[in-house]
Design a protein around this motif. Structure first.
Motif, PDB file in Angstrom:
ATOM      1  N   PRO A 254     -73.528  21.047  59.523  1.00  0.00           N
ATOM      2  CA  PRO A 254     -72.874  21.632  60.703  1.00  0.00           C
ATOM      3  C   PRO A 254     -71.837  22.705  60.377  1.00  0.00           C
ATOM      4  CG  PRO A 254     -72.092  19.392  60.320  1.00  0.00           C
ATOM      5  CD  PRO A 254     -73.238  19.611  59.400  1.00  0.00           C
ATOM      6  N   ASN A 255     -71.258  22.662  59.174  1.00  0.00           N
ATOM      7  CA  ASN A 255     -70.258  23.665  58.794  1.00  0.00           C
ATOM      8  C   ASN A 255     -70.960  24.984  58.437  1.00  0.00           C
ATOM      9  OD1 ASN A 255     -68.553  25.157  56.613  1.00  0.00           O
ATOM     10  ND2 ASN A 255     -67.099  23.759  57.597  1.00  0.00           N
ATOM     11  N   LEU A 256     -70.624  26.060  59.158  1.00  0.00           N
ATOM     12  CA  LEU A 256     -71.300  27.350  58.981  1.00  0.00           C
ATOM     13  C   LEU A 256     -71.178  27.882  57.562  1.00  0.00           C
ATOM     14  CD1 LEU A 256     -70.198  29.118  62.297  1.00  0.00           C
ATOM     15  CD2 LEU A 256     -72.454  28.188  61.763  1.00  0.00           C
ATOM     16  N   TRP A 257     -69.970  27.793  57.000  1.00  0.00           N
ATOM     17  CA  TRP A 257     -69.719  28.337  55.668  1.00  0.00           C
ATOM     18  C   TRP A 257     -70.513  27.570  54.605  1.00  0.00           C
ATOM     19  CZ3 TRP A 257     -66.694  32.599  56.206  1.00  0.00           C
ATOM     20  CH2 TRP A 257     -65.894  32.669  57.332  1.00  0.00           C
ATOM     21  N   LEU A 258     -70.463  26.250  54.713  1.00  0.00           N
ATOM     22  CA  LEU A 258     -71.190  25.413  53.754  1.00  0.00           C
ATOM     23  C   LEU A 258     -72.696  25.613  53.899  1.00  0.00           C
ATOM     24  CD1 LEU A 258     -70.971  23.207  51.579  1.00  0.00           C
ATOM     25  CD2 LEU A 258     -71.086  21.504  53.431  1.00  0.00           C
ATOM     26  N   ARG A 259     -73.162  25.752  55.153  1.00  0.00           N
ATOM     27  CA  ARG A 259     -74.587  25.944  55.403  1.00  0.00           C
ATOM     28  C   ARG A 259     -75.096  27.218  54.753  1.00  0.00           C
ATOM     29  NH1 ARG A 259     -75.731  26.936  61.381  1.00  0.00           N
ATOM     30  NH2 ARG A 259     -74.436  25.063  61.517  1.00  0.00           N
ATOM     31  N   ALA A 260     -74.316  28.295  54.898  1.00  0.00           N
ATOM     32  CA  ALA A 260     -74.729  29.572  54.317  1.00  0.00           C
ATOM     33  C   ALA A 260     -74.747  29.510  52.794  1.00  0.00           C
ATOM     34  CB  ALA A 260     -73.794  30.684  54.782  1.00  0.00           C
ATOM     35  N   ALA A 261     -73.738  28.879  52.209  1.00  0.00           N
ATOM     36  CA  ALA A 261     -73.650  28.808  50.745  1.00  0.00           C
ATOM     37  C   ALA A 261     -74.737  27.908  50.170  1.00  0.00           C
ATOM     38  CB  ALA A 261     -72.265  28.307  50.334  1.00  0.00           C
ATOM     39  N   VAL A 262     -74.861  26.709  50.712  1.00  0.00           N
ATOM     40  CA  VAL A 262     -75.878  25.765  50.216  1.00  0.00           C
ATOM     41  C   VAL A 262     -77.280  26.299  50.490  1.00  0.00           C
ATOM     42  CG1 VAL A 262     -76.838  23.445  50.507  1.00  0.00           C
ATOM     43  CG2 VAL A 262     -74.356  23.768  50.442  1.00  0.00           C
ATOM     44  N   GLY A 263     -77.464  26.884  51.675  1.00  0.00           N
ATOM     45  CA  GLY A 263     -78.758  27.472  52.009  1.00  0.00           C
ATOM     46  C   GLY A 263     -79.126  28.604  51.077  1.00  0.00           C
ATOM     47  N   GLY A 264     -78.139  29.414  50.726  1.00  0.00           N
ATOM     48  CA  GLY A 264     -78.386  30.505  49.787  1.00  0.00           C
ATOM     49  C   GLY A 264     -78.825  29.989  48.429  1.00  0.00           C
ATOM     50  N   VAL A 265     -78.170  28.929  47.968  1.00  0.00           N
ATOM     51  CA  VAL A 265     -78.546  28.321  46.686  1.00  0.00           C
ATOM     52  C   VAL A 265     -79.976  27.790  46.753  1.00  0.00           C
ATOM     53  CG1 VAL A 265     -78.073  26.411  45.101  1.00  0.00           C
ATOM     54  CG2 VAL A 265     -76.170  27.757  46.035  1.00  0.00           C
ATOM     55  N   ALA A 266     -80.317  27.161  47.877  1.00  0.00           N
ATOM     56  CA  ALA A 266     -81.662  26.601  48.037  1.00  0.00           C
ATOM     57  C   ALA A 266     -82.725  27.699  48.035  1.00  0.00           C
ATOM     58  CB  ALA A 266     -81.733  25.807  49.342  1.00  0.00           C
ATOM     59  N   VAL A 267     -82.434  28.823  48.697  1.00  0.00           N
ATOM     60  CA  VAL A 267     -83.395  29.934  48.722  1.00  0.00           C
ATOM     61  C   VAL A 267     -83.581  30.512  47.318  1.00  0.00           C
ATOM     62  CG1 VAL A 267     -83.800  32.288  49.566  1.00  0.00           C
ATOM     63  CG2 VAL A 267     -82.955  30.535  51.131  1.00  0.00           C
ATOM     64  N   VAL A 268     -82.490  30.629  46.568  1.00  0.00           N
ATOM     65  CA  VAL A 268     -82.579  31.135  45.191  1.00  0.00           C
ATOM     66  C   VAL A 268     -83.433  30.193  44.344  1.00  0.00           C
ATOM     67  CG1 VAL A 268     -81.292  31.625  43.082  1.00  0.00           C
ATOM     68  CG2 VAL A 268     -80.385  32.364  45.292  1.00  0.00           C
ATOM     69  N   ALA A 269     -83.166  28.904  44.438  1.00  0.00           N
ATOM     70  CA  ALA A 269     -83.906  27.923  43.641  1.00  0.00           C
ATOM     71  C   ALA A 269     -85.397  27.947  43.984  1.00  0.00           C
ATOM     72  CB  ALA A 269     -83.328  26.528  43.871  1.00  0.00           C
ATOM     73  N   LEU A 270     -85.715  27.988  45.271  1.00  0.00           N
ATOM     74  CA  LEU A 270     -87.113  28.006  45.689  1.00  0.00           C
ATOM     75  C   LEU A 270     -87.798  29.316  45.307  1.00  0.00           C
ATOM     76  CD1 LEU A 270     -86.843  26.291  49.188  1.00  0.00           C
ATOM     77  CD2 LEU A 270     -88.000  25.405  47.168  1.00  0.00           C
ATOM     78  N   SER A 271     -87.039  30.401  45.290  1.00  0.00           N
ATOM     79  CA  SER A 271     -87.602  31.688  44.890  1.00  0.00           C
ATOM     80  C   SER A 271     -88.075  31.643  43.441  1.00  0.00           C
ATOM     81  CB  SER A 271     -86.563  32.801  45.065  1.00  0.00           C
ATOM     82  OG  SER A 271     -86.201  32.957  46.422  1.00  0.00           O
ATOM     83  N   TYR A 272     -87.274  31.025  42.594  1.00  0.00           N
ATOM     84  CA  TYR A 272     -87.684  30.884  41.186  1.00  0.00           C
ATOM     85  C   TYR A 272     -88.847  29.908  41.031  1.00  0.00           C
ATOM     86  CZ  TYR A 272     -84.076  33.761  39.098  1.00  0.00           C
ATOM     87  OH  TYR A 272     -83.311  34.839  38.703  1.00  0.00           O
ATOM     88  N   LEU A 273     -88.873  28.896  41.883  1.00  0.00           N
ATOM     89  CA  LEU A 273     -89.954  27.916  41.818  1.00  0.00           C
ATOM     90  C   LEU A 273     -91.282  28.523  42.291  1.00  0.00           C
ATOM     91  CD1 LEU A 273     -90.724  24.918  41.319  1.00  0.00           C
ATOM     92  CD2 LEU A 273     -90.203  24.508  43.737  1.00  0.00           C
ATOM     93  N   MET A 274     -91.205  29.324  43.354  1.00  0.00           N
ATOM     94  CA  MET A 274     -92.421  29.898  43.943  1.00  0.00           C
ATOM     95  C   MET A 274     -92.855  31.191  43.256  1.00  0.00           C
ATOM     96  SD  MET A 274     -91.502  29.424  47.983  1.00  0.00           S
ATOM     97  CE  MET A 274     -91.319  27.804  48.748  1.00  0.00           C
ATOM     98  N   GLY A 275     -91.895  31.921  42.727  1.00  0.00           N
ATOM     99  CA  GLY A 275     -92.203  33.215  42.114  1.00  0.00           C
ATOM    100  C   GLY A 275     -91.220  34.272  42.586  1.00  0.00           C
ATOM    101  N   VAL A 276     -90.283  34.642  41.711  1.00  0.00           N
ATOM    102  CA  VAL A 276     -89.221  35.576  42.094  1.00  0.00           C
ATOM    103  C   VAL A 276     -89.814  36.908  42.540  1.00  0.00           C
ATOM    104  CG1 VAL A 276     -87.186  36.826  41.318  1.00  0.00           C
ATOM    105  CG2 VAL A 276     -87.577  34.505  40.526  1.00  0.00           C
ATOM    106  N   GLY A 277     -89.380  37.353  43.697  1.00  0.00           N
ATOM    107  CA  GLY A 277     -89.783  38.659  44.198  1.00  0.00           C
ATOM    108  C   GLY A 277     -90.957  38.635  45.144  1.00  0.00           C
ATOM    109  N   ARG A 278     -91.870  37.680  44.970  1.00  0.00           N
ATOM    110  CA  ARG A 278     -93.087  37.697  45.798  1.00  0.00           C
ATOM    111  C   ARG A 278     -92.802  37.302  47.246  1.00  0.00           C
ATOM    112  NH1 ARG A 278     -98.203  38.629  44.891  1.00  0.00           N
ATOM    113  NH2 ARG A 278     -99.797  37.755  46.281  1.00  0.00           N
ATOM    114  N   TYR A 279     -91.856  36.412  47.454  1.00  0.00           N
ATOM    115  CA  TYR A 279     -91.584  35.922  48.803  1.00  0.00           C
ATOM    116  C   TYR A 279     -90.203  36.322  49.307  1.00  0.00           C
ATOM    117  CZ  TYR A 279     -95.541  33.230  47.195  1.00  0.00           C
ATOM    118  OH  TYR A 279     -96.759  32.881  46.664  1.00  0.00           O
ATOM    119  N   ASN A 280     -89.502  37.145  48.551  1.00  0.00           N
ATOM    120  CA  ASN A 280     -88.180  37.601  48.957  1.00  0.00           C
ATOM    121  C   ASN A 280     -88.291  38.889  49.767  1.00  0.00           C
ATOM    122  OD1 ASN A 280     -87.758  36.450  45.845  1.00  0.00           O
ATOM    123  ND2 ASN A 280     -86.338  35.639  47.354  1.00  0.00           N
ATOM    124  N   GLY A 281     -87.286  39.125  50.612  1.00  0.00           N
ATOM    125  CA  GLY A 281     -87.303  40.337  51.428  1.00  0.00           C
ATOM    126  C   GLY A 281     -88.407  40.295  52.468  1.00  0.00           C
TER     127      GLY A 281
END
Length: 418
Positions: A254-281
């Motif tokens: 529910p905390n906006l700041w925490l959501r953005a930070a934790v969500g950003g970390v999750a997107v970075v981690a999944l990007s490396y798991l799925m393939g950096v660059g292919r699913y970004n942007g």
């Protein structure tokens, strides 16, 4: 006879007054949205190029998320998005001009650091805000400000994609599926053409793909129809995944700041798991490979769907339409050959079908196919869009989109999504 002449003169005078009003709106909206839309397009392209060369920028995504939250709070736009623009057309609700810089810089930051999102959400929000506020400056009444909002959306969409006719029909149809705000067509198409001209003059290339459609036959039509119905299912799943994340993630964080930070970390981690660059942007390179070269990975559409839903649900900015292009193109590229259709053509069909099924804009989707693919396979594209529209049910990318007419029978619904 004299009464007829008098009535005709009055009718002509009123028509000319309306034409002058809409011309004034179209010029103002087209110029402002064309210039800002071009600047936005170039900004996104530049930061996308930077990220492609400097992969370490992806690690700054959590920081970018916190900055976006701060920006929206500072400008008083927290929680605002495309649904607010749609409601402005539905009931005349005001759209703050501060939404323009908020979504502009929020989307650019998202693309700079590798969030999975499109750019048309920014187009609809900025264009709608600009149009509504230009209507207020011109002292339009509440109803005409709704038309001005539609014109702004059409102009900005046209500047980004180079599809003025599809952009106009999309803006007219997306508010309430099954109904068009026809009064907005003349000012909308004029504003879209002006914006398109400005973007061309600035060197922005319109979105075009060269495809070769198979020869029209009963067998090809049946195979295309099956693919279209499969794409409708994909569109429904995409909408459901987006809305699930949209409601569930804020409950978990529910905390906006925490959501953005934790969500950003999750997107970075999944990007490396799925393939950096292919699913970004936005992923326009992958879309082009699927449509032009007929190349895509079987899991591309699933990865893009999941990462886009996560990116947008934690507070990053962008849009869902280009991801729908990506999902449709990669799914079609893989599924089409299983039905005996060419991969590139199937990718093109998937691209417009998932867009159509997710936005419920049938005519706009057909025109989008005509403009993007230079009219190639137009009959098959139209059939596919019609079936995707029919079989996608009453699901939508936008929770505020209304449904005024049944997709299956000749009856009105007069219902709106809450």
């Amino acid at each position: 006879m004299s009464s007829f002449i008098q009535h005709y003169k009055t009718s002509v005078r009123v028509s000319l007054e309306a034409l002058f009003q809409w011309l004034l709106l179209a010029v103002c909206t087209g110029v402002v949205c064309g210039a800002l839309g071009t600047a936005f397009y170039l900004a996104v392209e530049i930061v996308t190029g930077w990220r492609a060369q400097q992969f370490w920028l992806l690690w700054l995504l959590p920081v970018a998320g916190v900055v976006i939250v701060a920006l929206y709070k500072l400008l008083g736009c927290q929680g605002m998005g495309t649904n607010d623009v749609l409601r402005a057309v539905q009931d005349g609700t005001a759209v703050t001009p501060w939404l323009v810089p908020a979504i502009f810089f929020g989307t650019v930051l998202t693309h700079l650091c590798g969030g999975s999102a499109g750019r048309e959400g920014a187009a609809l929000q900025m264009g709608g805000s600009i149009g509504w506020n230009i209507g207020r400056v011109l002292r339009f009444n509440n109803y005409d400000c709704r038309t001005a909002t539609v014109c702004g959306m059409a102009a900005f969409f046209s500047a980004l994609f180079g599809t003025p006719l599809a952009a106009t029909l999309f803006a007219m149809m997306v508010v309430d599926a099954g109904m068009m705000l026809t009064v907005a067509f003349v000012p909308g198409i004029l504003a879209a053409l002006i914006a398109y001209g400005i973007s061309l003059a600035a060197g922005v290339e319109p979105t075009r793909f060269v495809i070769t459609a198979p020869e029209l036959s009963v067998a090809v039509a049946v195979r295309t129809a099956v693919l279209a119905m499969a794409c409708a299912v994909v569109a429904v799943v995409f909408c459901q995944v987006l809305h699930f994340f949209e409601h569930r993630v804020p409950q978990l964080l529910p905390n906006l700041w925490l959501r953005a930070a934790v969500g950003g970390v999750a997107v970075v981690a999944l990007s490396y798991l799925m393939g950096v660059g292919r699913y970004n942007g936005a992923g326009m390179g992958v879309i082009r490979d699927a449509v032009v070269l007929g190349k895509a990975l079987p899991w591309d559409f699933v990865c893009k769907m999941f990462l886009t839903a996560l990116t947008l649900s934690v507070g990053f900015k962008g849009g869902e339409v280009v991801p729908s292009f990506y999902i449709g193109a990669t799914f079609g590229c893989v599924a089409g050959p299983l039905l005996g259709l060419p991969a590139g053509f199937s990718a093109a069909v998937g691209m417009v079908c998932v867009f159509c099924g997710a936005t419920n804009t049938l005519v706009a989707s057909i025109l989008l196919a005509v403009e993007m693919f230079n009219g190639e396979g137009m009959e098959l594209m139209a059939l596919a869009c019609g079936l995707s529209y029919m079989f996608s049910g009453y699901h939508s990318l936008y929770s505020s989109q209304g449904f005024c007419a049944s997709k299956l029978f000749s009856e009105f619904l007069w219902s709106s999504r809450g």
